[in-house]
Design an enzyme around this catalytic site. Sequence first.
Site, PDB file in Angstrom:
ATOM      1  N   SER A  13       0.807  -1.107  -0.163  1.00 60.55           N
ATOM      2  CA  SER A  13       0.141   0.040   0.101  1.00 60.55           C
ATOM      3  C   SER A  13       0.670   1.174   0.069  1.00 60.55           C
ATOM      4  O   SER A  13       1.919   1.128   0.334  1.00 60.55           O
ATOM      5  CB  SER A  13      -0.798   0.054   1.218  1.00 60.55           C
ATOM      6  N   HIS A 243      15.051   4.917   0.749  1.00 64.89           N
ATOM      7  CA  HIS A 243      14.580   3.751   1.114  1.00 64.89           C
ATOM      8  C   HIS A 243      13.791   3.914   2.317  1.00 64.89           C
ATOM      9  O   HIS A 243      14.393   4.254   3.334  1.00 64.89           O
ATOM     10  CB  HIS A 243      15.945   2.904   1.286  1.00 64.89           C
ATOM     11  N   ASP A 244      12.760   3.495   2.461  1.00 65.22           N
ATOM     12  CA  ASP A 244      11.724   3.412   3.498  1.00 65.22           C
ATOM     13  C   ASP A 244      12.265   2.889   4.842  1.00 65.22           C
ATOM     14  O   ASP A 244      11.982   3.637   5.777  1.00 65.22           O
ATOM     15  CB  ASP A 244      10.275   2.715   3.405  1.00 65.22           C
ATOM     16  N   GLU A 313       0.107 -12.264   4.897  1.00 61.99           N
ATOM     17  CA  GLU A 313      -0.694 -11.498   3.918  1.00 61.99           C
ATOM     18  C   GLU A 313      -1.244 -12.328   2.875  1.00 61.99           C
ATOM     19  O   GLU A 313      -2.320 -12.149   2.303  1.00 61.99           O
ATOM     20  CB  GLU A 313      -0.067 -10.268   3.515  1.00 61.99           C
TER      21      GLU A 313
END
Length: 460
Positions: A13, A243-244, A313
Site C-alpha cells: 500500500s 529507502h523506506d 498477507e
Amino acid sequence: MKHYIAIDWGATSGRVMVAHTDDSHKDGRTEMEEVHRFPNAIHRAEDGHFYWDFTGLMRETMEGLRKAAALGHHYESIGVDTWGVDVVFFDGEGRMLSEPVAYRDPYTEGIPEEFFERMPADELYRRCGIQVLNFNTVFQLYACHKERFAPLEQAKHVLFIPDAVSYLLSGRMVCEYSALSTAAMMDPRTKEIDGEVLRVCGMSRDLFPEIVFPGEDLGPILPVVATETGLNSDCRVVAVAGHDTGSAVAACPRVINGRRAAYLSCGTWSLMGIVTDEPVISDESCRLNFTNEGGVNGSTRLLKNITGMWVLEQCRKEWAAEGKEYSYTELVTMAQAAKGKAEFIFNPDEPRFANPASMLNEIQNGRVMTDQEIIWAIYNSMAHRYGEVFRMLQRLAPWPIEVLYVIGGGVRNAYLLQLTEQAIGVPVVVGPTEATAIGNILMQNGAAGSEGGSVVQYAK
C-alpha cells in the site's frame, strides 16, 4: 506552524501523509495526518514479467497531493520514500520507457550464480557489503542486460523508485544514497558507484545521475504539479532517506545515535539491524549474509532482511478468496488458541516463500493443517527467525545490544512482540507505528536523530 508532506510507498500500500510542526512549542510538537491511502500490488504482463503499476501509483499520489492542498496549508516541502532495489528506465527526453519490473519477478532465479562466475561472491561483498538476495538491483540489471530487455536497451537514465517519483515532482534526476545503497553496486566506504561491478553488469556509469544524500533540496515542485494539485508553487522537493527503512530508522534517535540498541522494522518485510558510523565488512558478516545500507547523516545500517508479514498477507488473500475474512484480532486469537496443538516451525526466508502460486500449500508442504495451526506456525516461525538473526547481529555488533526497538505495523501485534522478546532474550520496546513517515518528515525539517521533539500521530 510549518507543514510538510510525506509520500510513502510500500509493497502492499501507499499513502500521503501531512505533518504540522509547531516550532514555537518547547518540545517541537509535530502532528501527522493521513490524507490518502491506496493499494499496491504486482501484476503479470503478457511478456511474462511481473511489474509494479507505477503509473497508477503516481495517479494515486497526485490525488493525495490534491487532498493535501485542499486542507489550505502552505507546505514547506515534500519527501518521498519507497521500497528499495527496483528501478525505472527513462529515455533521453525523460519519458518512462516501461513500468518497473518487480523484485519478486523470478527472472533473477539463478542469476547470482551466473554473476559470481564473472565476479566471485566474496569479491562482490568486499566491494559493496550487501546481503546476497537474488533480487538485488545488480542481479536485476544483469538479467535485463542478458535478455536484452528493450527498456534497458533504450534507456538513457536509470532511477530508483523514490528518485523516479521525486523526478516527476521536481524535474531533477538524482541517485539518493540510501536507495542506491540497496543495489549491491555502491562502495559503502566511498559512497560511490563501483565501476567494476557496473562493468560486469554491462552497465555504464552515465546511466545513473549524481548521488545526493538525505536532506538535499531538489528544488520546487514543477509548475504542472502545482497546477494539477493546487499546491503552493514554492513547495520544495527534499531528498529524504528514499529507502523506506532508512526513513523509519531515522525516527528512532537512540538507535541512530548508537546507544546499544537494535531495531526491527516489521512490515511486509522485516529488517533487523543496528546503525554504525562505518560499514561492517568482514569474513563473518559475509558468511552471515548481513548487509550495509545507507542511513541518515551518512551513517550505515548493518542489517539483515527477513521475510515479514508477506507470508501471512498472502495466506489472508487465499482465505478471503474462500470466503474466510480473518481480521488481525481474529488471527492472533486463533494463533493463541493453537498453543500446544501446533509444533511446526519453518524458515520464512526460504526462496520457496518468495512468490508461490499458493502460500497455504507451500507452508503445509504435504501436511494437513488447520487454519489455526497455520497461523500459529507463521507467527512462531517469524519469532524464531528473529531470534536466529538477533544472535547473528550480536556477534557482529561493536557493542552489547541491550534493547530492541520494534517499529512499523508490527508494533500493533502484542502477541508477535511477546514471542519476539522470548526469542531474543532482551527487552522489546515499542516504537512508532508510522516510523517511516515520521522519519521522512524529520529529514525534511532537519530534525532526524534529535532527542528533542515529539510526534503525535492521528489518522483521518
